[in-house]
Enzyme design. Structure first.
Site, PDB file in Angstrom:
ATOM      1  N   TYR A  27     -13.516   8.302 -12.575  1.00  0.00           N
ATOM      2  CA  TYR A  27     -13.601   7.027 -11.855  1.00  0.00           C
ATOM      3  C   TYR A  27     -14.307   5.976 -12.708  1.00  0.00           C
ATOM      4  CZ  TYR A  27     -14.516   3.749  -7.991  1.00  0.00           C
ATOM      5  OH  TYR A  27     -14.571   2.630  -7.181  1.00  0.00           O
ATOM      6  N   ASP A  46       0.860  -1.191   0.000  1.00  0.00           N
ATOM      7  CA  ASP A  46       0.000   0.000   0.000  1.00  0.00           C
ATOM      8  C   ASP A  46       0.890   1.232   0.000  1.00  0.00           C
ATOM      9  OD1 ASP A  46      -3.248   0.245   1.128  1.00  0.00           O
ATOM     10  OD2 ASP A  46      -2.035   2.071   0.924  1.00  0.00           O
ATOM     11  N   LYS A  83     -12.694   2.477 -14.146  1.00  0.00           N
ATOM     12  CA  LYS A  83     -13.223   1.164 -13.772  1.00  0.00           C
ATOM     13  C   LYS A  83     -13.776   0.408 -14.985  1.00  0.00           C
ATOM     14  CE  LYS A  83     -12.190   1.279  -9.430  1.00  0.00           C
ATOM     15  NZ  LYS A  83     -11.165   0.368  -8.895  1.00  0.00           N
TER      16      LYS A  83
HETATM   17  N1  LIG Z   1     -15.940   0.681  -1.142  1.00  0.00           N
HETATM   18  C1  LIG Z   1     -16.750   0.578  -2.190  1.00  0.00           C
HETATM   19  O1  LIG Z   1     -17.975   0.819  -2.082  1.00  0.00           O
HETATM   20  C2  LIG Z   1     -16.205   0.153  -3.513  1.00  0.00           C
HETATM   21  C3  LIG Z   1     -17.123  -0.094  -4.545  1.00  0.00           C
HETATM   22  C4  LIG Z   1     -16.666  -0.474  -5.796  1.00  0.00           C
HETATM   23  C5  LIG Z   1     -15.302  -0.623  -6.012  1.00  0.00           C
HETATM   24  N2  LIG Z   1     -14.422  -0.384  -5.008  1.00  0.00           N
HETATM   25  C6  LIG Z   1     -12.994  -0.544  -5.319  1.00  0.00           C
HETATM   26  O2  LIG Z   1     -12.411  -1.439  -4.396  1.00  0.00           O
HETATM   27  C7  LIG Z   1     -11.029  -1.109  -4.224  1.00  0.00           C
HETATM   28  C8  LIG Z   1     -10.728  -0.977  -2.737  1.00  0.00           C
HETATM   29  O3  LIG Z   1     -11.498   0.114  -2.240  1.00  0.00           O
HETATM   30  P1  LIG Z   1     -11.818   0.327  -0.688  1.00  0.00           P
HETATM   31  O4  LIG Z   1     -13.244   0.673  -0.603  1.00  0.00           O
HETATM   32  O5  LIG Z   1     -11.253  -0.781   0.111  1.00  0.00           O
HETATM   33  O6  LIG Z   1     -11.007   1.703  -0.453  1.00  0.00           O
HETATM   34  P2  LIG Z   1     -10.008   2.166   0.697  1.00  0.00           P
HETATM   35  O7  LIG Z   1      -9.841   3.625   0.467  1.00  0.00           O
HETATM   36  O8  LIG Z   1     -10.462   1.694   2.021  1.00  0.00           O
HETATM   37  O9  LIG Z   1      -8.662   1.399   0.313  1.00  0.00           O
HETATM   38  C9  LIG Z   1      -7.928   1.747  -0.812  1.00  0.00           C
HETATM   39  C10 LIG Z   1      -6.456   1.571  -0.507  1.00  0.00           C
HETATM   40  O10 LIG Z   1      -5.706   1.898  -1.680  1.00  0.00           O
HETATM   41  C11 LIG Z   1      -4.542   2.581  -1.279  1.00  0.00           C
HETATM   42  N3  LIG Z   1      -3.998   3.381  -2.375  1.00  0.00           N
HETATM   43  C12 LIG Z   1      -4.485   4.533  -2.902  1.00  0.00           C
HETATM   44  N4  LIG Z   1      -3.671   4.984  -3.855  1.00  0.00           N
HETATM   45  C13 LIG Z   1      -2.649   4.100  -3.949  1.00  0.00           C
HETATM   46  C14 LIG Z   1      -1.496   4.006  -4.766  1.00  0.00           C
HETATM   47  N5  LIG Z   1      -1.187   4.960  -5.669  1.00  0.00           N
HETATM   48  N6  LIG Z   1      -0.675   2.945  -4.610  1.00  0.00           N
HETATM   49  C15 LIG Z   1      -0.957   2.003  -3.683  1.00  0.00           C
HETATM   50  N7  LIG Z   1      -2.004   2.039  -2.861  1.00  0.00           N
HETATM   51  C16 LIG Z   1      -2.852   3.079  -3.007  1.00  0.00           C
HETATM   52  C17 LIG Z   1      -4.990   3.443  -0.094  1.00  0.00           C
HETATM   53  O11 LIG Z   1      -3.894   3.857   0.698  1.00  0.00           O
HETATM   54  C18 LIG Z   1      -5.940   2.492   0.607  1.00  0.00           C
HETATM   55  O12 LIG Z   1      -5.272   1.743   1.606  1.00  0.00           O
HETATM   56  C19 LIG Z   1     -10.805   0.194  -5.004  1.00  0.00           C
HETATM   57  O13 LIG Z   1     -10.222  -0.107  -6.249  1.00  0.00           O
HETATM   58  C20 LIG Z   1     -12.210   0.743  -5.184  1.00  0.00           C
HETATM   59  O14 LIG Z   1     -12.313   1.567  -6.321  1.00  0.00           O
HETATM   60  C21 LIG Z   1     -14.839   0.007  -3.771  1.00  0.00           C
END
Ligand SMILES: NC(=O)c1ccc[n+]([C@@H]2O[C@H](COP(=O)([O-])OP(=O)(O)OC[C@H]3O[C@@H](n4cnc5c(N)ncnc54)[C@H](O)[C@@H]3O)[C@@H](O)[C@H]2O)c1
Length: 253
Positions: A152, A37, A156
């Site tokens: 976004y 991360d 995606k």
């Molecule tokens: N939470 C939702 O409702 C949801 C829905 C659809 C898709 N997603 C996708 O699921 C994935 C995880 O999301 P989440 O909800 O756990 O978010 P989150 O923000 O809790 O976790 C995302 C993590 O990515 C890390 N990150 C950001 N930029 C980075 C980089 N340049 N290099 C390395 N790490 C980096 C952050 O530090 C964080 O720990 C994402 O790709 C998000 O788009 C989430």
């Protein structure tokens, strides 16, 4: 026999939300896991909570040197690399008129090009080492559009078809590598909480998110982690190039 006890997994975004939950669930089913991360403290804390089967490293998915180093560290720590879960991602508000070029590039660089970098490296390694499974986090926003998530949604949607291209290439060339995308609806993680908190009207924004899915509850990171566990394991050996929706029915209608 646990479900992935012969696997080594590299999970990006492993310091938070879906990535941290996935790493914990994979380790609970026997995998050894590298949590990577950009927030290295969060990744280290999450790895420490898992225990001996986990390690952590700092990874900015937009930096090729970081990818090369973390892949090498994974092999050094655990002697193999069989699963890549591309969870790292960022969510930025902005319509077509409200997104600057800089914001556009930032989101595409992390969410789409970052995923591409990881997939490229994983395919190069896995094709020479018995194959593997790649899981890419897309979103329902990679299937249907949102007026105020221009960059976004585009990132995606790109992940969705990047995944299918990789899946077909690996199958047609008998590389033993599967690649699938996961499309969550609303999952209660810091990404969603921060997005709501930073909006002009957090109370109204919360209502919008609460009404997004037809089911009467929100998803958890563990819900998504359990699906990723299946895709990481050999139980899903025929699943390739699939877009696995986990959205309480949001895109069913
Ligand atoms: N939470 C939702 O409702 C949801 C829905 C659809 C898709 N997603 C996708 O699921 C994935 C995880 O999301 P989440 O909800 O756990 O978010 P989150 O923000 O809790 O976790 C995302 C993590 O990515 C890390 N990150 C950001 N930029 C980075 C980089 N340049 N290099 C390395 N790490 C980096 C952050 O530090 C964080 O720990 C994402 O790709 C998000 O788009 C989430």
């Amino acid at each position: 026999m646990s479900r992935v006890d012969d696997k080594v997994a590299l999970v990006t975004g492993g310091g938070s939300g879906i990535g941290a939950a996935t790493a914990r669930i994979l380790a609970g089913e026997g995998a050894r896991v590298m949590l990577a991360d950009i927030d290295d403290k969060a990744a280290a804390d999450a790895a420490a909570a898992i225990g001996d089967n986990a390690a952590s490293s700092r990874l900015d998915v937009t930096k090729q040197d970081d990818w090369d180093r973390v892949a090498a560290e994974t092999l050094d720590a655990f002697g193999g690399w069989h699963v890549l879960v591309n969870c790292a991602g960022i969510l930025r508000r902005g319509s077509i008129e409200g997104t600057s070029l800089e914001e556009w590039y930032q989101v595409i660089d992390v969410n789409l090009t970052g995923t591409w970098r990881g997939c490229r490296l994983a395919v190069a390694h896995m094709r020479e080492n018995g194959g593997g499974s790649i899981v890419n986090l897309s979103s329902v926003s990679g299937i249907v559009g949102d007026a105020d998530l221009c960059a976004y949604d585009s990132s995606k949607g790109g992940v969705r078809l990047l995944t299918k291209s990789i899946a077909l290439y690996c199958a047609e060339n008998n590389l033993g590598i599967r690649c699938n995308s996961v499309h969550p609806g609303v999952i209660e993680t810091p990404m969603v909480h921060n997005y709501i908190a930073e909006s002009d009207d957090p109370v109204r924004e919360r209502e919008i998110w609460d009404g997004y899915m037809p089911v009467d509850f929100q998803g958890t990171a563990d819900d998504v982690g359990m699906l990723i566990l299946y895709l990481s394991s050999d139980e899903s050996r025929l699943v390739n190039g699939a877009e696995m929706v986990i959205d309480g029915g949001t895109t069913a209608g």
